[in-house]
Design an enzyme around this catalytic site. Structure first.
Site, mmCIF file in Angstrom:
data_model
loop_
_atom_site.group_PDB
_atom_site.id
_atom_site.type_symbol
_atom_site.label_atom_id
_atom_site.label_comp_id
_atom_site.label_asym_id
_atom_site.label_seq_id
_atom_site.Cartn_x
_atom_site.Cartn_y
_atom_site.Cartn_z
ATOM 1 N N HIS A 113 0.852 -1.191 0.000
ATOM 2 C CA HIS A 113 0.000 0.000 0.000
ATOM 3 C C HIS A 113 0.888 1.241 0.000
ATOM 4 O O HIS A 113 1.889 1.292 0.720
ATOM 5 C CB HIS A 113 -0.901 -0.012 1.242
ATOM 6 C CG HIS A 113 -1.849 1.146 1.279
ATOM 7 N ND1 HIS A 113 -2.959 1.217 0.456
ATOM 8 C CD2 HIS A 113 -1.840 2.278 2.006
ATOM 9 C CE1 HIS A 113 -3.589 2.349 0.693
ATOM 10 N NE2 HIS A 113 -2.937 3.017 1.630
ATOM 11 N N LEU A 176 9.310 3.740 -6.201
ATOM 12 C CA LEU A 176 10.678 3.197 -6.179
ATOM 13 C C LEU A 176 10.906 2.417 -4.890
ATOM 14 O O LEU A 176 11.526 1.347 -4.895
ATOM 15 C CB LEU A 176 11.710 4.331 -6.292
ATOM 16 C CG LEU A 176 11.691 5.124 -7.596
ATOM 17 C CD1 LEU A 176 12.683 6.287 -7.526
ATOM 18 C CD2 LEU A 176 12.036 4.206 -8.770
HETATM 19 C C1 GAR Z 1 0.834 0.656 -6.163
HETATM 20 O O1 GAR Z 1 1.216 1.958 -5.851
HETATM 21 C C2 GAR Z 1 0.262 -0.049 -4.935
HETATM 22 O O2 GAR Z 1 0.912 0.318 -3.750
HETATM 23 C C3 GAR Z 1 -1.163 0.448 -4.949
HETATM 24 O O3 GAR Z 1 -1.522 0.405 -6.308
HETATM 25 C C4 GAR Z 1 -0.371 0.636 -7.101
HETATM 26 C C5 GAR Z 1 -0.257 -0.471 -8.111
HETATM 27 O O4 GAR Z 1 0.786 -0.207 -9.010
HETATM 28 N N1 GAR Z 1 -1.995 -0.372 -4.145
HETATM 29 C C6 GAR Z 1 -2.992 0.097 -3.401
HETATM 30 O O5 GAR Z 1 -3.311 1.260 -3.383
HETATM 31 C C7 GAR Z 1 -3.712 -0.929 -2.553
HETATM 32 N N2 GAR Z 1 -4.534 -0.324 -1.592
HETATM 33 P P1 GAR Z 1 1.413 -1.374 -9.868
HETATM 34 O O6 GAR Z 1 0.234 -2.027 -10.602
HETATM 35 O O7 GAR Z 1 2.334 -0.692 -10.817
HETATM 36 O O8 GAR Z 1 2.104 -2.338 -8.955
#
Ligand code: GAR
Length: 217
Positions: A113, A176
């Site tokens: 998260h 990152l």
């Molecule tokens: C990431 O920033 C993750 O932390 C967030 O969604 C994004 C997914 O990016 N997750 C949440 O907000 C969960 N509550 P990604 O598809 O490039 O990994």
């Protein structure tokens, strides 16, 4: 690949950059986990292309084809169990999960998260952090509990907020760190170094800070 590696099921809905971090980590033979299956609820998720390029098994389970959450989740569990998944990694999986699913996978499901939980659960974390004027935000990997973005914390990284940050620039900087701590948290679990005591994660070789040892806390 060694059979002793922990088998991961990665659940995605979109871009899949955290999936990519796990793909990259598990490409090194020293990493104690491997991705057994990538599940997406979105058929055209970019993360599916990343998985296919890495030669991973993928499946699409579209929530829109189910009348209710429970059968949708049962389909996910069936796919994961058929693939011998031992640990679920939620990686930008943007569906709320029922208590039934969370209980079935209790202590076998983790999430990343983009905030220093318990601050800024839910969506738009970076917008809210900027609106509050915080000097630091960050990211958290935690075991999943029925409440949204809640559960025992495995790993966190603090990220400074710059005066001229926008939600986009802040998200980029936090991402990152996400890519660093997610594989690291998986490594700790796969090496059997995590234990949950009173809903706090103990990592072998370290001890809890005093305030979290007090049972009244
Ligand atoms: C990431 O920033 C993750 O932390 C967030 O969604 C994004 C997914 O990016 N997750 C949440 O907000 C969960 N509550 P990604 O598809 O490039 O990994």
């Amino acid at each position: 690949m060694s059979q002793t590696r922990l088998r991961l099921g990665v659940l995605i809905s979109g871009r899949g950059s955290n999936l990519q971090a796990l793909i990259d980590a598990s490409a090194t033979s020293a990493f104690p986990a491997e991705i057994a299956l990538v599940v997406s609820n979105v058929a055209n998720a970019e993360g599916l292309d990343r998985a296919r390029q890495a030669g991973l098994e993928t499946t699409v389970i579209d929530h829109k084809l189910f009348l209710d959450r429970a059968p949708f989740e049962d389909a996910i569990t069936a796919a994961l169990e058929a693939a011998g998944v031992q640990l679920i990694c939620l990686a930008g999986f943007m569906r709320l999960l029922t208590p039934g699913f969370v209980t079935h996978w209790r202590d076998r499901m983790i999430n990343i998260h983009p905030s220093l939980l318990p601050a800024y659960r839910g969506l738009n974390t970076h917008e809210r952090a900027l609106a509050d004027g915080v000097r630091f935000t960050g990211c958290t990997v935690h075991y999943v509990r029925p409440d949204c973005d809640a559960g025992p914390i495995i790993a966190q990284a603090a990220v400074p907020v710059a005066p001229d940050d926008t939600p986009e620039t802040l998200a980029e900087r936090v991402l990152l760190s996400e890519h660093q701590i997610y594989p690291e948290a998986v490594r700790l679990i796969a090496e059997g170094r995590t234990r949950i005591v009173n809903e706090h994660v103990l990592i072998s070789g370290t001890s809890l800070p005093p305030s979290t040892i007090n049972p009244k806390v």
